[in-house]
Design a protein around this motif. Structure first.
Motif, mmCIF file in Angstrom:
data_model
loop_
_atom_site.group_PDB
_atom_site.id
_atom_site.type_symbol
_atom_site.label_atom_id
_atom_site.label_comp_id
_atom_site.label_asym_id
_atom_site.label_seq_id
_atom_site.Cartn_x
_atom_site.Cartn_y
_atom_site.Cartn_z
ATOM 1 N N UNK A 272 0.800 -1.113 -0.071
ATOM 2 C CA UNK A 272 -0.078 -0.071 -0.164
ATOM 3 C C UNK A 272 0.806 1.134 0.102
ATOM 4 N N UNK A 273 1.969 1.356 0.852
ATOM 5 C CA UNK A 273 2.630 2.316 0.933
ATOM 6 C C UNK A 273 3.596 2.361 -0.477
ATOM 7 N N UNK A 274 3.878 1.520 -0.992
ATOM 8 C CA UNK A 274 4.561 1.517 -2.348
ATOM 9 C C UNK A 274 3.861 2.233 -3.310
ATOM 10 N N UNK A 275 2.358 1.738 -3.562
ATOM 11 C CA UNK A 275 1.408 2.061 -4.290
ATOM 12 C C UNK A 275 1.087 3.669 -4.206
ATOM 13 N N UNK A 276 1.124 4.149 -3.101
ATOM 14 C CA UNK A 276 0.976 5.528 -2.771
ATOM 15 C C UNK A 276 2.150 6.475 -3.243
ATOM 16 N N UNK A 277 3.213 5.682 -3.005
ATOM 17 C CA UNK A 277 4.633 6.380 -3.629
ATOM 18 C C UNK A 277 4.668 6.713 -4.840
ATOM 19 N N UNK A 278 4.362 5.665 -5.500
ATOM 20 C CA UNK A 278 4.411 5.609 -7.164
ATOM 21 C C UNK A 278 3.116 6.410 -7.937
ATOM 22 N N UNK A 279 2.243 6.796 -7.050
ATOM 23 C CA UNK A 279 0.973 7.592 -7.411
ATOM 24 C C UNK A 279 1.677 9.005 -7.384
ATOM 25 N N UNK A 280 2.758 9.304 -6.492
ATOM 26 C CA UNK A 280 3.242 10.692 -6.595
ATOM 27 C C UNK A 280 4.493 11.040 -7.443
ATOM 28 N N UNK A 281 5.142 9.838 -7.370
ATOM 29 C CA UNK A 281 6.532 9.950 -8.243
ATOM 30 C C UNK A 281 6.429 9.222 -9.619
#
Length: 281
Positions: A272-281
């Motif tokens: 979940x954290x990784x997915x949120x990160x890749x939505x930003x960058x």
């Protein structure tokens, strides 16, 4: 171990250890006395090693043996500080390597189904549902749950004042569902009494009783490795994360002194954290 009572009073009144911890330490010292049979001043590192080896022969887990070691380490540190003992015989004994505690993860949907199917026709059924709901909605440790008192509850603001490890105080909000269960007319909480009680004379439940109640009510719905209070604490953390709450806020609600501890709880939500990160960058 003649100074044990003084040490236990020191733990209770100066260090503010929980009664559960004091009971555990008292048991450790009693067992050590029975096995070692040596006067305080004459106890050596070898005596302590022999005792810990005896626990291993009794098939106790590394975690339990480490608990005994920690209790003895603290006691002898106390005698060095206050009674002039020259050396702590436990100081050079390294703790055993423990296998990590692994609990199955209960999803948000699973918890919604479990709580919705729990009956509330009797005072005991209401209490049992209240136990599971507080553990899941508030993320409390079992020791914190059993200590909750009416005085710790602010009904207007819907928050509990919780005293965690080392008597550290934190404020935790609680849900409408918890409030409704507490105020159910079938469930009696004595004035200024324990919120989780035995439903007969208002006496406090023990942590062992709560663990049994949790296991009994979860097993019809989940695997055995998920039927544990700590799995509900994990579920609390992951549910908050998956619904957008920041890790620092989750850490505060859980009473963690370090955000690194919270990250361990959330390890299963790193996708979940990784997915949120890749939505930003």
């Amino acid at each position: 171990m003649l100074k044990v009572n003084h040490y236990l009073d020191y733990c209770r009144y100066m260090r503010h250890y929980s009664e559960e911890t004091i009971k555990t330490y008292s048991y450790v010292f009693q067992k050590f006395d029975e096995v070692c049979k040596v006067e305080d001043e004459k106890i050596t590192t070898q005596d302590v090693v022999s005792y810990l080896m005896q626990l291993g022969k009794e098939k106790l887990t590394p975690a339990t043996i480490n608990l005994h070691r920690a209790a003895l380490m603290s006691y002898f540190r106390f005698t060095c500080q206050f009674y002039g003992r020259k050396e702590n015989p436990v100081a050079i004994i390294a703790p055993l390597k423990e296998a990590p505690k692994l609990f199955g993860t209960i999803s948000e949907n699973e918890m919604l189904q479990i709580l919705s199917k729990m009956p509330t026709s009797t005072d005991i059924e209401i209490r049992d549902k209240l136990i599971l709901t507080i553990l899941y909605h508030c993320g409390l440790r079992v020791s914190e749950l059993v200590a909750l008192n009416r005085n710790d509850m602010n009904e207007d603001q819907q928050v509990f004042t919780v005293f965690g490890k080392g008597r550290k105080k934190r404020v935790v909000p609680f849900s409408d569902e918890i409030l409704n269960l507490i105020n159910n007319k079938l469930y009696k909480i004595p004035y200024n009494g324990y919120i989780i009680n035995n439903c007969s004379d208002g006496e406090q439940l023990t942590t062992i009783q709560v663990r049994y109640i949790v296991k009994k009510n979860l097993l019809p719905f989940v695997r055995k490795d998920k039927a544990h209070p700590h799995a509900l604490r994990h579920a609390f953390a992951t549910t908050l994360l998956n619904n957008g709450m920041g890790i620092e806020s989750i850490s505060k609600l859980m009473g963690h002194s370090s955000i690194n501890t919270t990250m361990i709880y959330l390890s299963l939500s790193m996708d979940k954290i990784s997915n949120l990160y890749h939505k930003i960058f």
